[in-house]
Scaffold this motif. Sequence first.
Motif, mmCIF file in Angstrom:
data_model
loop_
_atom_site.group_PDB
_atom_site.id
_atom_site.type_symbol
_atom_site.label_atom_id
_atom_site.label_comp_id
_atom_site.label_asym_id
_atom_site.label_seq_id
_atom_site.Cartn_x
_atom_site.Cartn_y
_atom_site.Cartn_z
ATOM 1 N N ASP A 91 0.846 -1.205 0.000
ATOM 2 C CA ASP A 91 0.000 0.000 0.000
ATOM 3 C C ASP A 91 0.877 1.249 0.000
ATOM 4 O OD1 ASP A 91 -2.268 -1.649 0.225
ATOM 5 O OD2 ASP A 91 -2.134 -1.639 2.412
ATOM 6 N N LEU A 92 1.942 1.184 0.789
ATOM 7 C CA LEU A 92 2.922 2.285 0.822
ATOM 8 C C LEU A 92 3.487 2.500 -0.581
ATOM 9 C CD1 LEU A 92 5.816 2.589 3.444
ATOM 10 C CD2 LEU A 92 6.211 2.882 1.018
ATOM 11 N N MET A 93 3.824 1.409 -1.261
ATOM 12 C CA MET A 93 4.375 1.528 -2.612
ATOM 13 C C MET A 93 3.384 2.196 -3.556
ATOM 14 S SD MET A 93 6.352 -2.044 -3.241
ATOM 15 C CE MET A 93 7.154 -2.753 -1.834
ATOM 16 N N SER A 94 2.094 1.828 -3.438
ATOM 17 C CA SER A 94 1.070 2.448 -4.296
ATOM 18 C C SER A 94 1.014 3.952 -4.041
ATOM 19 C CB SER A 94 -0.310 1.859 -4.020
ATOM 20 O OG SER A 94 -0.321 0.486 -4.302
ATOM 21 N N LEU A 95 1.041 4.347 -2.768
ATOM 22 C CA LEU A 95 0.987 5.772 -2.437
ATOM 23 C C LEU A 95 2.236 6.494 -2.941
ATOM 24 C CD1 LEU A 95 -0.576 5.418 1.080
ATOM 25 C CD2 LEU A 95 -1.480 6.903 -0.705
ATOM 26 N N GLU A 96 3.389 5.847 -2.820
ATOM 27 C CA GLU A 96 4.621 6.458 -3.309
ATOM 28 C C GLU A 96 4.569 6.656 -4.820
ATOM 29 O OE1 GLU A 96 7.819 7.551 -1.731
ATOM 30 O OE2 GLU A 96 6.007 7.950 -0.588
ATOM 31 N N GLN A 97 4.023 5.674 -5.529
ATOM 32 C CA GLN A 97 3.952 5.791 -6.985
ATOM 33 C C GLN A 97 3.031 6.922 -7.414
ATOM 34 O OE1 GLN A 97 2.981 1.789 -8.109
ATOM 35 N NE2 GLN A 97 5.074 1.099 -7.767
ATOM 36 N N SER A 98 2.049 7.253 -6.578
ATOM 37 C CA SER A 98 1.125 8.342 -6.927
ATOM 38 C C SER A 98 1.819 9.694 -6.787
ATOM 39 C CB SER A 98 -0.115 8.296 -6.032
ATOM 40 O OG SER A 98 0.167 8.865 -4.760
ATOM 41 N N LYS A 99 2.939 9.748 -6.078
ATOM 42 C CA LYS A 99 3.706 10.963 -5.838
ATOM 43 C C LYS A 99 2.859 12.079 -5.219
ATOM 44 C CE LYS A 99 6.950 10.187 -9.666
ATOM 45 N NZ LYS A 99 7.721 9.186 -8.931
ATOM 46 N N ALA A 100 1.796 11.713 -4.521
ATOM 47 C CA ALA A 100 0.878 12.706 -3.965
ATOM 48 C C ALA A 100 1.219 13.022 -2.511
ATOM 49 C CB ALA A 100 -0.556 12.201 -4.063
ATOM 50 N N TYR A 101 2.230 12.380 -1.964
ATOM 51 C CA TYR A 101 2.488 12.484 -0.533
ATOM 52 C C TYR A 101 3.984 12.498 -0.285
ATOM 53 C CZ TYR A 101 2.526 11.081 4.387
ATOM 54 O OH TYR A 101 2.743 11.017 5.741
ATOM 55 N N ASN A 102 4.408 13.373 0.619
ATOM 56 C CA ASN A 102 5.843 13.494 0.884
ATOM 57 C C ASN A 102 6.182 13.375 2.373
ATOM 58 O OD1 ASN A 102 8.547 13.896 0.070
ATOM 59 N ND2 ASN A 102 8.420 16.019 0.772
ATOM 60 N N GLY A 103 5.257 12.806 3.143
ATOM 61 C CA GLY A 103 5.523 12.654 4.570
ATOM 62 C C GLY A 103 6.085 11.280 4.885
ATOM 63 N N LEU A 104 5.993 10.901 6.141
ATOM 64 C CA LEU A 104 6.463 9.589 6.587
ATOM 65 C C LEU A 104 5.299 8.589 6.595
ATOM 66 C CD1 LEU A 104 8.738 10.766 9.552
ATOM 67 C CD2 LEU A 104 9.398 10.300 7.175
ATOM 68 N N TYR A 105 5.626 7.344 6.858
ATOM 69 C CA TYR A 105 4.616 6.283 6.876
ATOM 70 C C TYR A 105 4.700 5.480 8.163
ATOM 71 C CZ TYR A 105 3.986 6.848 1.826
ATOM 72 O OH TYR A 105 3.716 7.338 0.578
ATOM 73 N N ASN A 185 -5.590 3.036 -9.364
ATOM 74 C CA ASN A 185 -4.557 3.652 -10.191
ATOM 75 C C ASN A 185 -4.012 4.911 -9.530
ATOM 76 O OD1 ASN A 185 -6.097 5.934 -10.927
ATOM 77 N ND2 ASN A 185 -7.129 4.748 -12.520
ATOM 78 N N ARG A 186 -2.903 5.401 -10.076
ATOM 79 C CA ARG A 186 -2.190 6.519 -9.455
ATOM 80 C C ARG A 186 -3.055 7.761 -9.299
ATOM 81 N NH1 ARG A 186 3.707 6.138 -12.473
ATOM 82 N NH2 ARG A 186 3.851 3.906 -12.205
ATOM 83 N N GLU A 187 -3.851 8.069 -10.317
ATOM 84 C CA GLU A 187 -4.680 9.276 -10.267
ATOM 85 C C GLU A 187 -5.698 9.165 -9.141
ATOM 86 O OE1 GLU A 187 -4.053 7.578 -13.107
ATOM 87 O OE2 GLU A 187 -2.570 9.013 -13.830
ATOM 88 N N MET A 188 -6.302 7.974 -9.013
ATOM 89 C CA MET A 188 -7.292 7.767 -7.948
ATOM 90 C C MET A 188 -6.658 7.956 -6.575
ATOM 91 S SD MET A 188 -9.148 4.419 -9.490
ATOM 92 C CE MET A 188 -9.923 3.867 -7.980
ATOM 93 N N ILE A 189 -5.445 7.435 -6.420
ATOM 94 C CA ILE A 189 -4.768 7.532 -5.129
ATOM 95 C C ILE A 189 -4.399 8.989 -4.848
ATOM 96 C CG2 ILE A 189 -2.716 6.856 -3.827
ATOM 97 C CD1 ILE A 189 -2.834 4.185 -5.347
ATOM 98 N N ALA A 190 -3.914 9.684 -5.873
ATOM 99 C CA ALA A 190 -3.545 11.092 -5.701
ATOM 100 C C ALA A 190 -4.777 11.907 -5.311
ATOM 101 C CB ALA A 190 -2.925 11.626 -6.982
ATOM 102 N N ASP A 191 -5.921 11.639 -5.961
ATOM 103 C CA ASP A 191 -7.176 12.338 -5.624
ATOM 104 C C ASP A 191 -7.574 12.050 -4.178
ATOM 105 O OD1 ASP A 191 -7.357 13.393 -8.095
ATOM 106 O OD2 ASP A 191 -8.929 12.034 -8.819
ATOM 107 N N ALA A 192 -7.454 10.788 -3.793
ATOM 108 C CA ALA A 192 -7.847 10.395 -2.436
ATOM 109 C C ALA A 192 -6.962 11.075 -1.403
ATOM 110 C CB ALA A 192 -7.771 8.876 -2.288
#
Length: 199
Positions: A91-105, A185-192
């Motif tokens: 799940d972390l990898m999916s969020l990283e691929q979306s490039k929508a988040y720059n904090g810690l996990y 997909n990446r766009e969905m994750i970035a939107d979320a």
Amino acid sequence: MDKHEGAVSQLVDLLGRLPGIGRKSAERLAFHLLRVPEAEALALADAIRKIRSDVRYCAQCFNLCEQELCSICRDDERDQTRICVVEQPRDLMSLEQSKAYNGLYHVLLGRIAPLDGIGPDQLTIDALVDRIRAGNFTEIIMATNPTVEGDGTSLYISNLLSEYPVQMTRLARGITAGSVLEYANREMIADAMSGRQKL
Ligand SMILES: [Zn+2]
């Protein structure tokens, strides 16, 4: 099973135990591995050997890594005031691929699932509480999967952390209920992520 020679039969059997791989796919993969250049097939064997010997959990966030701390925890360019809680390293990898988040996990390594006998103490929740207590976090983003168990886990953690002065948010439900981060997909994750809501 007996229609293949020993080694082929064994490989087909082992491949067939992998998630999502049926008997037919296992046979296709085994014969593919016989056909490709030897170095390519052996690189796969080496990669499997390497993940089993070198890969472990990050001592801080429980992401997969090959050192004491993962590359995200070691990166001081990342926003140290936000922590995003996920169920699994993938799940972390999916969020990283979306490039929508720059904090810690923080990876829970599962979700509370009473029917499967998985309680809070089998996850990394204690370590999460320790991190929140010790750190200067301003926001905790719950990114557990939008399933009954994922929501229950998120609720349990937000109750547990309610005494700390941090804002609790969760991913927006752009991700259809029941689907999992892994398949979004990446766009969905970035939107979320960008539309996250107060919990
Ligand atoms: Zn880490």
